[in-house]
Design an enzyme around this catalytic site. Structure first.
Site, PDB file in Angstrom:
ATOM      1  N   GLU A  13       0.808  -1.215   0.000  1.00 32.24           N
ATOM      2  CA  GLU A  13       0.000   0.000   0.000  1.00 32.24           C
ATOM      3  C   GLU A  13       0.848   1.275   0.000  1.00 32.24           C
ATOM      4  O   GLU A  13       0.360   2.333  -0.384  1.00 32.24           O
ATOM      5  CB  GLU A  13      -0.986  -0.021   1.182  1.00 32.24           C
ATOM      6  CG  GLU A  13      -2.086  -1.070   0.959  1.00 32.24           C
ATOM      7  CD  GLU A  13      -3.012  -1.268   2.152  1.00 32.24           C
ATOM      8  OE1 GLU A  13      -4.181  -0.909   2.037  1.00 32.24           O
ATOM      9  OE2 GLU A  13      -2.557  -1.787   3.187  1.00 32.24           O
ATOM     10  N   ASP A 220     -11.848  -2.132  -4.697  1.00 32.65           N
ATOM     11  CA  ASP A 220     -12.891  -3.115  -5.010  1.00 32.65           C
ATOM     12  C   ASP A 220     -14.223  -2.526  -4.574  1.00 32.65           C
ATOM     13  O   ASP A 220     -14.262  -1.490  -3.924  1.00 32.65           O
ATOM     14  CB  ASP A 220     -12.608  -4.431  -4.264  1.00 32.65           C
ATOM     15  CG  ASP A 220     -12.589  -4.226  -2.751  1.00 32.65           C
ATOM     16  OD1 ASP A 220     -13.661  -4.306  -2.132  1.00 32.65           O
ATOM     17  OD2 ASP A 220     -11.510  -3.948  -2.189  1.00 32.65           O
TER      18      ASP A 220
HETATM   19  N1  ADE Z   1      -9.980  -3.000   2.077  1.00 36.55           N
HETATM   20  C1  ADE Z   1     -10.042  -3.022   0.734  1.00 36.55           C
HETATM   21  N2  ADE Z   1     -11.172  -3.622   0.324  1.00 36.55           N
HETATM   22  C2  ADE Z   1     -11.855  -3.982   1.444  1.00 36.55           C
HETATM   23  C3  ADE Z   1     -13.089  -4.633   1.683  1.00 36.55           C
HETATM   24  N3  ADE Z   1     -13.858  -5.041   0.675  1.00 36.55           N
HETATM   25  N4  ADE Z   1     -13.461  -4.852   2.966  1.00 36.55           N
HETATM   26  C4  ADE Z   1     -12.677  -4.447   3.986  1.00 36.55           C
HETATM   27  N5  ADE Z   1     -11.504  -3.838   3.819  1.00 36.55           N
HETATM   28  C5  ADE Z   1     -11.093  -3.592   2.563  1.00 36.55           C
END
Ligand code: ADE
Length: 252
Positions: A13, A220
């Site tokens: 990251e 996402d």
């Molecule tokens: N960090 C990145 N994507 C995530 C997700 N879907 N749920 C929790 N933390 C995250």
């Protein structure tokens, strides 16, 4: 001058920052974490990877404050989009943050931190504004050349990422189903995205009266594709996304 504390959960990251910390850096191993103390662009900093989850993040933030005397803490990393506007590749600055998995009701109101009597932890305005300027500067000047056209095509849901300021939800849960995503959105409709550390760090900083700020990049949509989207974004895009923004922040 007291250093600025910079946190992320995982190496990827903030990979590029970790690779460019300069010669002056010293490494301190405490409770299984490496704290990199150094100077960049005349700015003293301590960078550390907390690993994933609220406990890991809270204990790391506490060490930053108690052992390194940081004057502020900035958290950077990825998040899953919950709000329909928070698309993959977008940037979210958390103006306020809460724990979506905290529920001591009926003893205390849902989401409220018991006895502290607080649900939302606000970020420091000045610090958040500096991050905002760093993000806008990055998007205007560097984004176009930072990634290959095929990477943009594959990973970004917009031609040019959008920038959001608002509410972030934290929990010890990787959200990878629409049912869970919808539940979070229904219970707290302003939630822009979810992640797994921010609210813990924000609470520690609040209790120590240290300015805190956070920005997250949407990797996402917290749906059934989240694991795959997250992993690919983490390895291909994340290493060179938050880092140049943090670098700009240190220069300000
Ligand atoms: N960090 C990145 N994507 C995530 C997700 N879907 N749920 C929790 N933390 C995250």
């Amino acid at each position: 001058e007291a250093p600025i504390g910079i946190m992320a959960a995982l190496e990827q990251e903030i990979a590029v920052i970790l690779q460019n910390m300069g010669e002056s850096v010293s490494v301190h191993l405490i409770a299984g974490r490496r704290y990199y103390q150094g100077q960049l662009d005349g700015q003293h900093y301590v960078v550390v990877l907390s690993r994933i989850g609220k406990v890991a993040a809270a204990s790391t933030a506490t060490t930053l404050i108690n052992k390194f005397g940081v004057r502020s803490v900035v958290f950077a990393g990825l998040a899953g989009g919950v709000h329909p506007d928070a698309l993959i590749g977008d940037i979210v600055i958390g103006s306020s943050i809460y724990q979506h998995d905290l529920d001591a009701s009926p003893l205390f109101p849902k989401f409220s931190v018991p006895l502290l009597n607080k649900t939302f932890f606000d970020s420091d305005d000045v610090l958040s504004n500096t991050i905002k300027q760093s993000c806008l500067d990055y998007l205007d000047n560097d984004f176009d050349t930072a990634f290959k056209p095929e990477q943009k095509q594959r990973f970004f849901q917009r031609q040019k990422p959008q920038f959001h300021v608002g509410l972030i939800g934290s929990g010890d849960l990787f959200v990878n189903a629409l049912e869970k995503q919808n539940q979070i959105a229904e219970q707290m409709p302003d939630t822009l995205c979810v992640e797994m550390e921010g609210a813990a760090v924000a609470q520690v900083c609040y209790e120590y009266d240290i300015p805190f700020a956070i920005f997250r990049i949407i990797s996402d949509r917290a749906d059934s594709n989240a694991i795959m989207d997250f992993n690919e974004f983490l390895s291909e895009i994340a290493p060179n996304y938050a880092s140049p923004i943090l670098r700009r922040l240190l220069q300000r």
